[in-house]
Design an enzyme around this catalytic site. Structure first.
Site, short mmCIF file in Angstrom:
data_model
loop_
_atom_site.label_atom_id
_atom_site.label_comp_id
_atom_site.label_asym_id
_atom_site.label_seq_id
_atom_site.Cartn_x
_atom_site.Cartn_y
_atom_site.Cartn_z
N GLU A 59 43.55 14.31 13.55
CA GLU A 59 43.89 14.51 15.10
C GLU A 59 43.03 16.04 15.46
O GLU A 59 41.61 16.30 15.92
CB GLU A 59 44.56 14.41 16.29
CG GLU A 59 45.22 14.78 17.27
CD GLU A 59 45.96 14.35 17.89
OE1 GLU A 59 45.43 14.01 19.02
OE2 GLU A 59 46.84 14.37 17.50
N GLY A 94 55.62 17.04 20.55
CA GLY A 94 55.84 18.21 19.54
C GLY A 94 56.24 17.91 17.69
O GLY A 94 56.40 18.09 16.85
N ALA A 101 53.81 19.32 15.28
CA ALA A 101 54.72 20.88 14.79
C ALA A 101 55.60 20.63 13.95
O ALA A 101 55.90 21.10 12.66
CB ALA A 101 55.18 21.68 16.35
#
Length: 522
Positions: free
Chosen positions: A260, A234, A237
């Site tokens: 990415e 994550g 995130a």
């Protein structure tokens, strides 16, 4: 979204000053030969002038080739802690076989006879630097114009090189000098006062995560933060959650460079987290009417958020610095996020020449640290961890030695944070309680504060991290509050608290204790 790729065309040899100024109508290059002679003579005669100016000057500042050779000999003697005078410089040039190129011993002796004053050598050095900058600007501009006329030139690559050359000129000639400690103490006192007077008590930029901010006091200007984790932990995130909190909750403009994911994918994650609609439903477009309304209502704040996303692939450190400078100038960005470090390059030349990826990563990390200090903002770069984490037994918690490809990352970083989700490795409970839906942010290095860990809530379906104020039923059993035994018709836990009114109704003196119509109720 159209994304332009950068070619790795080989860099052409730089033009000489003779070529440049012959193209420009044979104009005389900016130079000050008399000042060059005075400066070199002062360096050989006055030790104070030498100590004052040696770090202000560069070989390229001297236009005449013989003066460059002489300064190089002076600098060599200074580095070896040898005395510098007319005789030692002449001897050094003789040993290196450059005495003839320097104009001979007679020319060196003439330099010491032509000194007007050594008292103003700092001013003379500044004039020489200005002449050099003028020459370099003319050279870079001429090279750019000549290449732009060439039909075979990749203009994107040309723009990249031109920006890199201009930044090199800036880096070499504009550096901060020492500052009296009194000025620094005053600046530190101002920072302390600002933290004391702020509502949250933070001197830096809040991340929006309460416990993390308590440990770091926010992210501070001039710091390099490394956020590292294994894939699927994550990283993106968490970084997006911080960027969202800064831009929306604290009104701080931020830049997010993604090497990415595409910009649309990042926007989809932001929408999912803000509207609390699973990302797979957004991608498929399978939304109920109430979800569409929720989507429109909750994502309005994203339209006004100052989050600037750049999804250029194969970004070089020079491109990044140029873009950050423009964003700082035009939008006053307060923080930069980079996803992620290993996908960057230090430039086509360095990678092709050295072939050493570890050295390239070291260069990138040093440049990121320099960028944070130059712009006066925190820079957060994400990084991969090596596979050693997966092969290690036990809890598989990451360590500093797991940072991939370069120990320089650990050295340059002011803060190193790891994301660790025990649930991912089948560990459903630990000393802190249930790990279901939770993630630990491990502060493994903190140059100016405490290390430790912060537990956050990870909501995978929304790709977001949250403060753990609202816990699930599975987590309630392991918190400081006892688990409730009463539940409503929907299965939600309820807390029953005795009412004082009920107790008063049972009392015979209840009615007599009520206030009259003329009395205030409280």
């Amino acid at each position: 979204m159209e994304i332009m790729s950068h070619s790795n065309t080989r860099r052409k040899d730089r033009m000489s000053y003779e070529q440049v100024f012959s193209i420009n109508g044979g104009n005389r290059p900016p130079q000050a030969p008399e000042l060059e002679e005075n400066v070199l003579g002062a360096l050989m005669l006055d030790a104070n002038a030498l100590n004052t100016a040696i770090e202000l000057l560069h070989e390229e500042y001297f236009y005449r080739p013989e003066h460059q050779v002489i300064f190089r000999a002076i600098h060599k003697l200074f580095e070896m802690n040898q005395p510098v005078d007319m005789l030692t410089v002449t001897n050094q040039l003789r040993q290196s076989g450059e005495l003839e190129a320097a104009g001979g011993a007679f020319h060196i002796s003439e330099l010491t006879n032509h000194i007007v004053s050594a008292a103003h050598i700092e001013y003379y050095a500044r004039v020489l630097s200005e002449k050099y900058i003028s020459r370099e600007l003319i050279r870079v501009s001429t090279e750019t114009i000549t290449s732009a006329y060439d039909e075979t030139t990749d203009v994107v690559d040309l723009l990249d090189k031109t920006e890199g050359h201009l930044m090199d000129i800036n880096d070499k000639n504009f550096r901060t000098d020492f500052r009296p400690v009194g000025d620094l103490v005053h600046a530190a006192t101002v920072q302390i006062d600002e933290a004391s007077n702020s509502e949250d008590g933070l001197a830096g930029i809040p991340t929006g995560f309460i416990e993390l901010d308590r440990k770091t006091a926010g992210f501070h200007p001039g710091t390099l933060i490394i956020l590292a984790a294994r894939p699927a932990m994550g990283k993106t995130a968490f970084a997006l959650s911080i960027a969202r909190n800064m831009a929306i909750d604290h009104k701080k403009p931020v830049a997010f460079f993604s090497l990415e994911m595409t910009g649309v994918e990042l926007a989809m994650r932001l929408i999912s987290g803000e509207a609390q609609i699973p990302g797979d439903k957004l991608k498929k477009g399978e939304l109920q009417p109430w979800e569409r309304q929720q989507l429109e209502t909750r994502t309005q704040v994203l339209n006004d958020a100052k989050i600037f996303i750049d999804d250029t692939p194969q970004l070089t450190i020079y491109e990044l610095r140029a873009k950050c400078r423009r964003l700082k100038q035009h939008h006053d960005i307060q923080m930069v996020f980079i996803d992620y470090l290993q996908l960057m390059s230090a430039g086509s030349d360095s990678s092709n020449r050295n072939g050493n990826r570890e050295q390239e990563i070291s260069t990138i990390s040093r440049q990121l640290k320099a960028l944070s200090k130059e712009l006066g903002i925190p820079v957060l770069a994400m990084s991969q961890l090596s596979r050693a984490v997966e092969t290690r037994g036990g809890t598989k918690e990451p360590m500093l030695s797991d940072l991939r490809e370069s120990g320089a990352i650990e050295q340059d970083a002011d803060i190193v944070m790891f994301i660790y989700r025990p649930e991912y490795y089948g560990i459903m409970e630990d000393n802190a309680g249930s790990t279901v839906g939770m993630a630990d942010i491990i502060l493994a290095k903190h140059r100016s504060g405490e290390v430790g860990r912060v537990r956050l809530r990870f909501v995978g379906k929304y790709a977001r991290f949250e403060n753990p104020e609202f816990l699930t039923n599975e987590q309630l059993a392991n918190t400081f509050m006892p688990q409730n035994t009463g539940f409503d018709s929907n299965g939600a836990p309820t807390i029953l608290i005795d009412s004082k009114i009920n107790k008063q109704n049972d009392s015979p003196d209840f009615a007599s204790g009520l206030p009259s119509d003329n009395e205030p109720p409280f």
